[in-house]
Design a protein around this motif. Sequence first.
Motif, PDB file in Angstrom:
ATOM      1  N   THR A 126      -3.716   5.905   9.564  1.00 54.37           N
ATOM      2  CA  THR A 126      -3.580   6.608   8.291  1.00 54.37           C
ATOM      3  C   THR A 126      -2.279   7.394   8.241  1.00 54.37           C
ATOM      4  O   THR A 126      -1.912   8.070   9.209  1.00 54.37           O
ATOM      5  CB  THR A 126      -4.755   7.583   8.082  1.00 54.37           C
ATOM      6  OG1 THR A 126      -5.976   6.846   8.012  1.00 54.37           O
ATOM      7  CG2 THR A 126      -4.590   8.389   6.796  1.00 54.37           C
ATOM      8  N   TYR A 127      -1.603   7.295   7.105  1.00 55.82           N
ATOM      9  CA  TYR A 127      -0.445   8.141   6.812  1.00 55.82           C
ATOM     10  C   TYR A 127      -0.852   9.073   5.677  1.00 55.82           C
ATOM     11  O   TYR A 127      -1.259   8.612   4.610  1.00 55.82           O
ATOM     12  CB  TYR A 127       0.764   7.293   6.417  1.00 55.82           C
ATOM     13  CG  TYR A 127       1.300   6.464   7.558  1.00 55.82           C
ATOM     14  CD1 TYR A 127       2.194   7.006   8.477  1.00 55.82           C
ATOM     15  CD2 TYR A 127       0.883   5.146   7.733  1.00 55.82           C
ATOM     16  CE1 TYR A 127       2.673   6.253   9.543  1.00 55.82           C
ATOM     17  CE2 TYR A 127       1.359   4.387   8.793  1.00 55.82           C
ATOM     18  CZ  TYR A 127       2.251   4.947   9.689  1.00 55.82           C
ATOM     19  OH  TYR A 127       2.717   4.198  10.748  1.00 55.82           O
ATOM     20  N   MET A 128      -0.738  10.371   5.923  1.00 54.22           N
ATOM     21  CA  MET A 128      -1.287  11.358   4.993  1.00 54.22           C
ATOM     22  C   MET A 128      -0.255  12.451   4.712  1.00 54.22           C
ATOM     23  O   MET A 128       0.379  12.971   5.632  1.00 54.22           O
ATOM     24  CB  MET A 128      -2.544  11.974   5.611  1.00 54.22           C
ATOM     25  CG  MET A 128      -3.169  13.101   4.836  1.00 54.22           C
ATOM     26  SD  MET A 128      -4.759  13.608   5.565  1.00 54.22           S
ATOM     27  CE  MET A 128      -4.254  14.126   7.207  1.00 54.22           C
ATOM     28  N   SER A 178      -2.501   9.595   0.532  1.00 57.50           N
ATOM     29  CA  SER A 178      -2.656   8.945   1.833  1.00 57.50           C
ATOM     30  C   SER A 178      -2.958   7.467   1.651  1.00 57.50           C
ATOM     31  O   SER A 178      -3.452   7.050   0.603  1.00 57.50           O
ATOM     32  CB  SER A 178      -3.782   9.598   2.649  1.00 57.50           C
ATOM     33  OG  SER A 178      -5.052   9.150   2.224  1.00 57.50           O
ATOM     34  N   SER A 186      -4.544   4.230   4.368  1.00 59.96           N
ATOM     35  CA  SER A 186      -5.066   3.873   5.686  1.00 59.96           C
ATOM     36  C   SER A 186      -5.078   2.362   5.823  1.00 59.96           C
ATOM     37  O   SER A 186      -5.675   1.662   5.002  1.00 59.96           O
ATOM     38  CB  SER A 186      -6.491   4.417   5.875  1.00 59.96           C
ATOM     39  OG  SER A 186      -6.528   5.818   5.694  1.00 59.96           O
TER      40      SER A 186
END
Length: 217
Positions: free
Chosen positions: A46-48, A97, A99
């Motif tokens: 995940t990039y959040m 975000s 994922s």
Amino acid sequence: MRFTLALIKTMLRAGYYAPGHPEAKKGLTDLHSEFVLLMGDRAELTYMVTVTADDRAITIDGYDDAPLPLERVMKQDATSLFVPKFLEFFDRWNLLSFSLKATISPEEFHTFLVLMSQPPEASQGTTDAAKRLTQAFLDQHIIHVSTVLNDDIVGKERRLPWRLKMALSRLRRDLRMLPLYKGASPEEIQRIKTQIVEPGLSKISWSTVTSSQQTWI
């Protein structure tokens, strides 16, 4: 993390090429192979976007036991150059975000990154842009990428930890999206539910534990 830098560079390059261009296809294929190697037995990455009183940053979740600020896994020069560009992709789609599930196929991986890399339009950063992204996910059957949009955030009126808000918001959005995938079979829907609920509850549990620990520190 080499993969993250390659991801950002690929998204930037994909915006310059038509989806079927040989250079674009090769870059996306190589990147998916690198993603598979990176994931190993991990379930998703995940990039959040994390928000504080005076700054925004990007955090990586799912690679290590605890979330990792992007600036800790990239060299300083790369961070100052590429993190603002990465944030632009989030802002373009009103996104907080995304994922990537480890089971994503090369084709779906390619489709998602090409979609994310589309040139900005007049509606970028708005609710309309978020709606277009959601519709594109449905039209192109992107089911192994989970997203949280600005409009999805729950608990805005409550003082919840940011990571817990994100986990709750993602679980609600994923469950709302499921009935919209009209082309999916009942078996596929059930499998996706399992993939959604288990990681979602796990993230909520972890967020609750870490926030309670922070209370005592």
